[in-house]
Design an enzyme around this catalytic site. Sequence first.
Site, short mmCIF file in Angstrom:
data_model
loop_
_atom_site.label_atom_id
_atom_site.label_comp_id
_atom_site.label_asym_id
_atom_site.label_seq_id
_atom_site.Cartn_x
_atom_site.Cartn_y
_atom_site.Cartn_z
N GLY A 83 0.82 -1.19 0.00
CA GLY A 83 0.00 0.00 0.00
C GLY A 83 0.86 1.25 0.00
O GLY A 83 2.07 1.20 0.24
N VAL A 86 5.14 6.46 -3.22
CA VAL A 86 6.58 6.24 -3.36
C VAL A 86 7.33 6.52 -2.06
O VAL A 86 6.96 7.41 -1.29
CB VAL A 86 7.14 7.12 -4.51
CG1 VAL A 86 7.05 8.61 -4.15
CG2 VAL A 86 8.58 6.74 -4.83
N HIS A 89 14.36 3.68 0.17
CA HIS A 89 15.09 2.81 1.09
C HIS A 89 16.58 2.94 0.79
O HIS A 89 16.98 3.01 -0.39
CB HIS A 89 14.69 1.35 0.93
CG HIS A 89 13.25 1.07 1.22
ND1 HIS A 89 12.65 1.35 2.43
CD2 HIS A 89 12.27 0.53 0.45
CE1 HIS A 89 11.38 0.99 2.39
NE2 HIS A 89 11.13 0.50 1.19
N SER A 154 7.93 5.03 8.16
CA SER A 154 6.90 4.79 7.15
C SER A 154 6.40 3.36 7.25
O SER A 154 7.06 2.49 7.82
CB SER A 154 7.45 5.05 5.74
OG SER A 154 7.91 6.38 5.62
N LEU A 168 7.60 -2.02 7.68
CA LEU A 168 7.95 -0.66 8.09
C LEU A 168 9.36 -0.31 7.66
O LEU A 168 10.20 -1.18 7.41
CB LEU A 168 7.82 -0.50 9.61
CG LEU A 168 8.84 -1.22 10.51
CD1 LEU A 168 10.14 -0.44 10.70
CD2 LEU A 168 8.23 -1.51 11.88
N SER A 169 9.61 0.98 7.59
CA SER A 169 10.98 1.50 7.47
C SER A 169 11.14 2.62 8.48
O SER A 169 10.27 3.49 8.60
CB SER A 169 11.26 2.00 6.05
OG SER A 169 10.36 3.01 5.67
N CYS A 185 5.82 9.44 0.27
CA CYS A 185 4.49 8.91 0.57
C CYS A 185 3.39 9.72 -0.11
O CYS A 185 2.24 9.70 0.33
CB CYS A 185 4.27 8.83 2.07
SG CYS A 185 5.55 7.89 2.94
#
Length: 223
Positions: A83, A86, A89, A154, A168-169, A185
């Site tokens: 979901g 953009v 990482h 995020s 998650l990040s 996001c």
Amino acid sequence: MTDLAPAETEKLAPDTPLVRRLGLIDYATTFERMRAFTDARKQGTPDEIWLLEHPPVFTQGQTGKAEHVLAAGSIPIVQSDRGGQVTYHGPGQLVVYFLVDLHRRGYGIRSLVSRIEHSMVALLGERGIHAYADPEAPGVYVDDAGGKRMKIGSLGLRVRRGCTYHGLSLNVAMDLEPFSRINPCGYQGLKMTQMADLAGPISVVEAGEALLIHLLRELGYVA
């Protein structure tokens, strides 16, 4: 990377998650293995939690809009089925993927999202960082000295056959510049921050192990 076939873990109790610490690993490879694991898992397959970092990559969510990528440069863009819009990482960012059977855990996706956000908020609080979640915009945020919201964590998940993958990040100690090449996001002008800038030196490994304690508790694996 360890073979991730579910058959390896059938001997474990169903409620015991297998934690894999994978280090720095390519996003596309990890994405493929998450999908393969989810497709192959059986009713009794234990859940897994993967802790890792990715080399530099922009990932688009399944509803991601191309206009939110402003100037990718040499950083690759990978289409994902999670979901959200953009995100970026890169090394120095903690990534945690959740391969969780929601039916067995007894809660839905919204509850899982909240539990993950609460875990990040708790970890940041231990480091003296006042953070909060926003039910209207998944993730974890802090306010700068002027009261402007910045994002530090995020979150994006996918549910397939009643089981989740992606996760998650959390920005720990990384180069934040690539975030300026996108609307993070999907939010134009959203500033990103990280733990090292707010609370001093910390490694991704240290952050991951501390966060794991909160995650296991929040997700109901331990009392």
